[in-house]
Design an enzyme around this catalytic site. Structure first.
Site, PDB file in Angstrom:
ATOM      1  N   ALA A   1      -1.641  13.415  -8.929  1.00 12.79           N
ATOM      2  CA  ALA A   1      -0.394  14.491  -8.342  1.00 12.79           C
ATOM      3  C   ALA A   1       0.460  14.681  -9.519  1.00 12.79           C
ATOM      4  O   ALA A   1       1.347  15.691  -9.225  1.00 12.79           O
ATOM      5  CB  ALA A   1       0.235  13.693  -7.385  1.00 12.79           C
TER       6      ALA A   1
ATOM      7  N   ARG B   1      12.746   1.247  -2.038  1.00 11.55           N
ATOM      8  CA  ARG B   1      11.582   2.134  -1.302  1.00 11.55           C
ATOM      9  C   ARG B   1      10.768   0.635  -0.919  1.00 11.55           C
ATOM     10  O   ARG B   1      10.931  -0.463  -1.310  1.00 11.55           O
ATOM     11  CB  ARG B   1      10.780   2.830  -2.119  1.00 11.55           C
ATOM     12  CG  ARG B   1      11.424   4.113  -2.503  1.00 11.55           C
ATOM     13  CD  ARG B   1      10.803   4.784  -3.662  1.00 11.55           C
ATOM     14  NE  ARG B   1       9.556   4.984  -3.331  1.00 11.55           N
ATOM     15  CZ  ARG B   1       8.440   5.363  -4.097  1.00 11.55           C
ATOM     16  NH1 ARG B   1       8.720   5.428  -5.468  1.00 11.55           N
ATOM     17  NH2 ARG B   1       7.237   5.468  -3.986  1.00 11.55           N
TER      18      ARG B   1
ATOM     19  N   ARG C   1       2.175  16.614 -15.318  1.00 13.54           N
ATOM     20  CA  ARG C   1       2.424  16.192 -16.780  1.00 13.54           C
ATOM     21  C   ARG C   1       0.857  15.713 -16.734  1.00 13.54           C
ATOM     22  O   ARG C   1       0.284  16.212 -17.991  1.00 13.54           O
ATOM     23  CB  ARG C   1       3.453  15.265 -16.947  1.00 13.54           C
ATOM     24  CG  ARG C   1       3.254  14.451 -18.165  1.00 13.54           C
ATOM     25  CD  ARG C   1       4.308  13.328 -18.291  1.00 13.54           C
ATOM     26  NE  ARG C   1       3.812  12.255 -17.432  1.00 13.54           N
ATOM     27  CZ  ARG C   1       3.047  11.210 -17.638  1.00 13.54           C
ATOM     28  NH1 ARG C   1       2.271  11.324 -18.694  1.00 13.54           N
ATOM     29  NH2 ARG C   1       2.629  10.337 -16.913  1.00 13.54           N
ATOM     30  N   ARG C   2       0.226  14.922 -16.363  1.00 10.20           N
ATOM     31  CA  ARG C   2      -0.954  14.079 -16.448  1.00 10.20           C
ATOM     32  C   ARG C   2      -2.170  15.371 -16.493  1.00 10.20           C
ATOM     33  O   ARG C   2      -2.944  15.601 -17.470  1.00 10.20           O
ATOM     34  CB  ARG C   2      -1.258  13.088 -15.910  1.00 10.20           C
ATOM     35  CG  ARG C   2      -0.640  11.746 -16.044  1.00 10.20           C
ATOM     36  CD  ARG C   2      -0.874  10.681 -15.086  1.00 10.20           C
ATOM     37  NE  ARG C   2       0.036   9.562 -15.445  1.00 10.20           N
ATOM     38  CZ  ARG C   2       0.659   8.816 -14.282  1.00 10.20           C
ATOM     39  NH1 ARG C   2       0.515   9.240 -13.120  1.00 10.20           N
ATOM     40  NH2 ARG C   2       1.362   7.891 -14.803  1.00 10.20           N
TER      41      ARG C   2
ATOM     42  N   ARG D   1      -2.391  10.654  -4.214  1.00  5.93           N
ATOM     43  CA  ARG D   1      -0.825  10.207  -4.089  1.00  5.93           C
ATOM     44  C   ARG D   1      -1.185   9.020  -3.217  1.00  5.93           C
ATOM     45  O   ARG D   1      -2.159   8.812  -2.700  1.00  5.93           O
ATOM     46  CB  ARG D   1       0.172  10.937  -3.386  1.00  5.93           C
ATOM     47  CG  ARG D   1       0.464  12.187  -4.423  1.00  5.93           C
ATOM     48  CD  ARG D   1       1.684  13.019  -3.882  1.00  5.93           C
ATOM     49  NE  ARG D   1       2.752  12.054  -3.630  1.00  5.93           N
ATOM     50  CZ  ARG D   1       3.607  12.021  -2.491  1.00  5.93           C
ATOM     51  NH1 ARG D   1       3.625  13.006  -1.698  1.00  5.93           N
ATOM     52  NH2 ARG D   1       4.520  11.092  -2.482  1.00  5.93           N
ATOM     53  N   GLY D   2      -0.192   8.096  -2.910  1.00  5.17           N
ATOM     54  CA  GLY D   2      -0.180   6.874  -2.188  1.00  5.17           C
ATOM     55  C   GLY D   2       0.279   5.803  -3.137  1.00  5.17           C
ATOM     56  O   GLY D   2       0.401   5.982  -4.486  1.00  5.17           O
ATOM     57  N   ASN D   3       0.494   4.497  -2.626  1.00  6.13           N
ATOM     58  CA  ASN D   3       0.885   3.522  -3.630  1.00  6.13           C
ATOM     59  C   ASN D   3      -0.476   3.046  -4.387  1.00  6.13           C
ATOM     60  O   ASN D   3      -1.762   3.676  -4.267  1.00  6.13           O
ATOM     61  CB  ASN D   3       1.375   2.348  -2.617  1.00  6.13           C
ATOM     62  CG  ASN D   3       0.242   1.563  -1.780  1.00  6.13           C
ATOM     63  OD1 ASN D   3      -0.793   1.490  -2.336  1.00  6.13           O
ATOM     64  ND2 ASN D   3       0.727   1.390  -0.692  1.00  6.13           N
ATOM     65  N   VAL D   4      -0.271   2.455  -5.501  1.00  7.36           N
ATOM     66  CA  VAL D   4      -1.432   1.951  -6.310  1.00  7.36           C
ATOM     67  C   VAL D   4      -2.615   1.392  -5.602  1.00  7.36           C
ATOM     68  O   VAL D   4      -3.713   1.786  -6.189  1.00  7.36           O
ATOM     69  CB  VAL D   4      -0.790   0.679  -7.375  1.00  7.36           C
ATOM     70  CG1 VAL D   4      -2.018   0.229  -8.166  1.00  7.36           C
ATOM     71  CG2 VAL D   4       0.152   1.488  -8.154  1.00  7.36           C
ATOM     72  N   GLN D   5      -2.319   0.520  -4.676  1.00  8.38           N
ATOM     73  CA  GLN D   5      -3.677  -0.049  -3.925  1.00  8.38           C
ATOM     74  C   GLN D   5      -4.387   1.050  -3.457  1.00  8.38           C
ATOM     75  O   GLN D   5      -5.560   0.891  -3.259  1.00  8.38           O
ATOM     76  CB  GLN D   5      -2.985  -0.994  -2.796  1.00  8.38           C
ATOM     77  CG  GLN D   5      -2.704  -2.489  -3.483  1.00  8.38           C
ATOM     78  CD  GLN D   5      -1.020  -2.312  -4.066  1.00  8.38           C
ATOM     79  OE1 GLN D   5      -0.404  -1.073  -3.939  1.00  8.38           O
ATOM     80  NE2 GLN D   5      -0.480  -3.474  -4.401  1.00  8.38           N
TER      81      GLN D   5
ATOM     82  N   ARG E   1      -4.518   4.216  -4.028  1.00 10.93           N
ATOM     83  CA  ARG E   1      -5.032   5.054  -5.006  1.00 10.93           C
ATOM     84  C   ARG E   1      -6.411   4.335  -5.576  1.00 10.93           C
ATOM     85  O   ARG E   1      -7.661   4.999  -5.702  1.00 10.93           O
ATOM     86  CB  ARG E   1      -4.185   5.523  -6.185  1.00 10.93           C
ATOM     87  CG  ARG E   1      -3.276   6.433  -5.634  1.00 10.93           C
ATOM     88  CD  ARG E   1      -2.239   6.617  -6.949  1.00 10.93           C
ATOM     89  NE  ARG E   1      -0.871   6.891  -6.731  1.00 10.93           N
ATOM     90  CZ  ARG E   1      -0.101   7.611  -7.442  1.00 10.93           C
ATOM     91  NH1 ARG E   1      -0.354   8.002  -8.675  1.00 10.93           N
ATOM     92  NH2 ARG E   1       1.110   7.784  -6.926  1.00 10.93           N
TER      93      ARG E   1
ATOM     94  N   LYS F   1      11.623   7.171 -13.548  1.00 11.91           N
ATOM     95  CA  LYS F   1      10.943   8.505 -13.592  1.00 11.91           C
ATOM     96  C   LYS F   1      10.812   9.096 -12.451  1.00 11.91           C
ATOM     97  O   LYS F   1      10.448  10.327 -12.402  1.00 11.91           O
ATOM     98  CB  LYS F   1       9.387   8.002 -14.028  1.00 11.91           C
ATOM     99  CG  LYS F   1       8.321   7.628 -13.120  1.00 11.91           C
ATOM    100  CD  LYS F   1       6.972   7.155 -14.036  1.00 11.91           C
ATOM    101  CE  LYS F   1       5.944   6.676 -12.922  1.00 11.91           C
ATOM    102  NZ  LYS F   1       5.488   7.674 -11.879  1.00 11.91           N
ATOM    103  N   ASP F   2      11.267   8.537 -11.403  1.00 12.94           N
ATOM    104  CA  ASP F   2      11.370   9.332  -9.989  1.00 12.94           C
ATOM    105  C   ASP F   2      12.932   9.659  -9.710  1.00 12.94           C
ATOM    106  O   ASP F   2      13.088  10.166  -8.842  1.00 12.94           O
ATOM    107  CB  ASP F   2      10.998   8.234  -8.861  1.00 12.94           C
ATOM    108  CG  ASP F   2       9.766   7.780  -8.840  1.00 12.94           C
ATOM    109  OD1 ASP F   2       8.890   8.579  -9.371  1.00 12.94           O
ATOM    110  OD2 ASP F   2       9.539   6.613  -8.236  1.00 12.94           O
TER     111      ASP F   2
ATOM    112  N   SER G   1       7.492   0.511  -0.987  1.00 12.07           N
ATOM    113  CA  SER G   1       6.030   0.445  -1.646  1.00 12.07           C
ATOM    114  C   SER G   1       5.731  -1.160  -2.260  1.00 12.07           C
ATOM    115  O   SER G   1       6.939  -1.744  -2.823  1.00 12.07           O
ATOM    116  CB  SER G   1       5.696   1.527  -2.768  1.00 12.07           C
ATOM    117  OG  SER G   1       6.518   1.259  -3.893  1.00 12.07           O
TER     118      SER G   1
ATOM    119  N   CYS H   1       9.393  16.955 -11.307  1.00 12.25           N
ATOM    120  CA  CYS H   1       8.090  16.823 -10.985  1.00 12.25           C
ATOM    121  C   CYS H   1       7.451  18.196 -10.715  1.00 12.25           C
ATOM    122  O   CYS H   1       6.081  18.367 -10.319  1.00 12.25           O
ATOM    123  CB  CYS H   1       7.669  16.009  -9.796  1.00 12.25           C
ATOM    124  SG  CYS H   1       8.084  14.131  -9.970  1.00 12.25           S
TER     125      CYS H   1
END
Length: 384
Positions: free
Chosen positions: A185, A62, A188-189, A206-210, A212, A140-141, A64, A299
């Site tokens: 998103a 990917r 589980r959390r 959602r979105g990449n870490v940066q 978020r 995990k994906d 990201s 998910c």
């Protein structure tokens, strides 16, 4: 200069580490194809700019920042294991970015648009179509069942599996006041948070870490949770407010693990990839995925599971929850390492029996409509 060229220069001259460039770019668009190149897949092996070496094997990933960090880590490990064949800097490993449906649909929760397979479907197509020789995944994906003629050959050494709580306003989950907005998103959390504090509100995030973290800075939400492993791989742990231990937030199945998928009949690629396998990580991840498969999890369902090796034994903890956190079913196991698949399976069967089939039927129906999974966060405004 275009963003991709910055990446090439960073690799060639070592002026800036790749991850610093990715953080500067802030999103996967930094690696978007130039005009005239196919959108779905593009080689980004910067070393080929200066060295006349054709790729020996082709890596699919990917686009990201985190996915690329994992791809570069994999290439580095391959170069260390096979410097004569793949080059001391991994010149013989060509990195190809594959845009996935999960990366391109960010305004909806994964549970609403098809689950974790959205991050791997296009990679599967590229692998089976011989566009790439292997794919690097955040485990995990990865769905529990893979396409025919492919398998997970290798797991790299696992990072810290715990979740990180991040908030500019609060120090712990326990002190969150009623009405606090949590961006996540992950069902589980959400379920585990709501079980502790039913007065909070969870919204899709959602979105990449940066992206978020930028939304958090913009006061779109009050707090969020991210996998600590990803933050460590991108050297971004300074943003962490608190690391959550397993008893506070049980991580996702396979969290913190990088897996490598190959075509099952590709002996050449398997020779390279198998050399990278971390046996202990693979045992634990396979145990967790056995638990997940028994519960038919994705998910779309709030499922957590973690295994670890302690003093020659394998220890496993797993749970399934209702999305609102009102019901949680748990199972624990300690057993012989050689029985790792059975340990995961038996824990799943215990929970399935305790919860009952109607619970799972109701769970799937509820997940489709749960507001926490479908609400798109909006920027908060202060009443005057």
């Amino acid at each position: 200069l275009s963003d991709p060229l910055f990446v090439h220069l960073g690799e060639m001259y070592k002026v800036l580490p790749t991850l610093a460039l990715l953080a500067f770019a802030g999103h996967a668009a930094a690696f978007a194809p130039s005009a005239g190149l196919p959108v779905r897949s593009r080689a980004v092996s910067g070393m080929r700019l200066t060295m006349d070496m054709e790729p020996v094997i082709r890596l699919g990933t990917r686009g990201s920042p985190l996915a690329l960090a994992q791809a570069y880590e994999t290439r580095k490990r391959l170069a260390a294991a096979f410097p004569d064949e793949l080059g001391k800097e991994g010149e013989g490993v060509q990195i190809n970015i594959i845009n996935t449906s999960g990366d391109m649909t960010l305004d909806k929760a994964l549970s609403e648009i098809g689950g974790k397979g959205l991050f791997t479907k296009e990679l599967d197509v590229a692998l089976l179509g011989n566009e790439v020789d292997f794919c690097v995944h955040s485990m995990k994906d990865v769905p529990t069942f893979l396409p025919d003629n492919t398998h997970l050959e290798t797991m790299l050494p696992r990072e810290d599996t715990r979740d990180a709580f991040i908030s500019p306003k609060y120090k712990t989950v326990e002190e969150l006041p009623e009405g606090t907005i949590i961006g996540s998103a992950s069902l589980r959390r959400q379920a585990q948070l709501l079980a502790k504090n039913p007065g909070i509100k969870c919204v899709n995030f959602r979105g990449n870490v940066q992206t978020r973290l930028r939304k958090l800075d913009d006061d779109v939400v009050d707090a969020t949770l991210l996998a600590l492993a990803g933050l460590k791989r991108m050297d971004m742990t300074d943003c962490v407010t608190k690391i959550l231990d397993w008893d506070e937030m049980l991580p996702a199945v396979a969290q913190g693990a990088i897996g490598i998928q190959v075509r099952s009949d590709d002996e050449k690629t398997i020779k390279y990839i198998s050399a990278l396998n971390d046996k202990d990580t693979k045992i634990c991840v396979d145990c967790e995925r056995s638990f997940l498969a028994t519960l038919d999890g994705s998910c779309k369902t709030p499922i957590a599971g973690q295994a670890k090796l302690v003093d020659g034994k394998i220890h496993f903890k797993g749970l399934v929850a209702s999305p609102d956190g009102s019901k949680i079913f748990r199972a624990e196991r300690v057993g012989e390492i050689k029985d790792f698949m059975e340990i995961g399976r038996s824990a799943g069967e215990e929970i399935r029996k305790e919860a009952g089939e109607q619970f799972f039927a109701d769970l799937m129906e509820y997940v489709q409509d749960i507001q926490a999974a479908n609400t798109k966060p909006t920027k908060q405004t202060t009443a005057k």
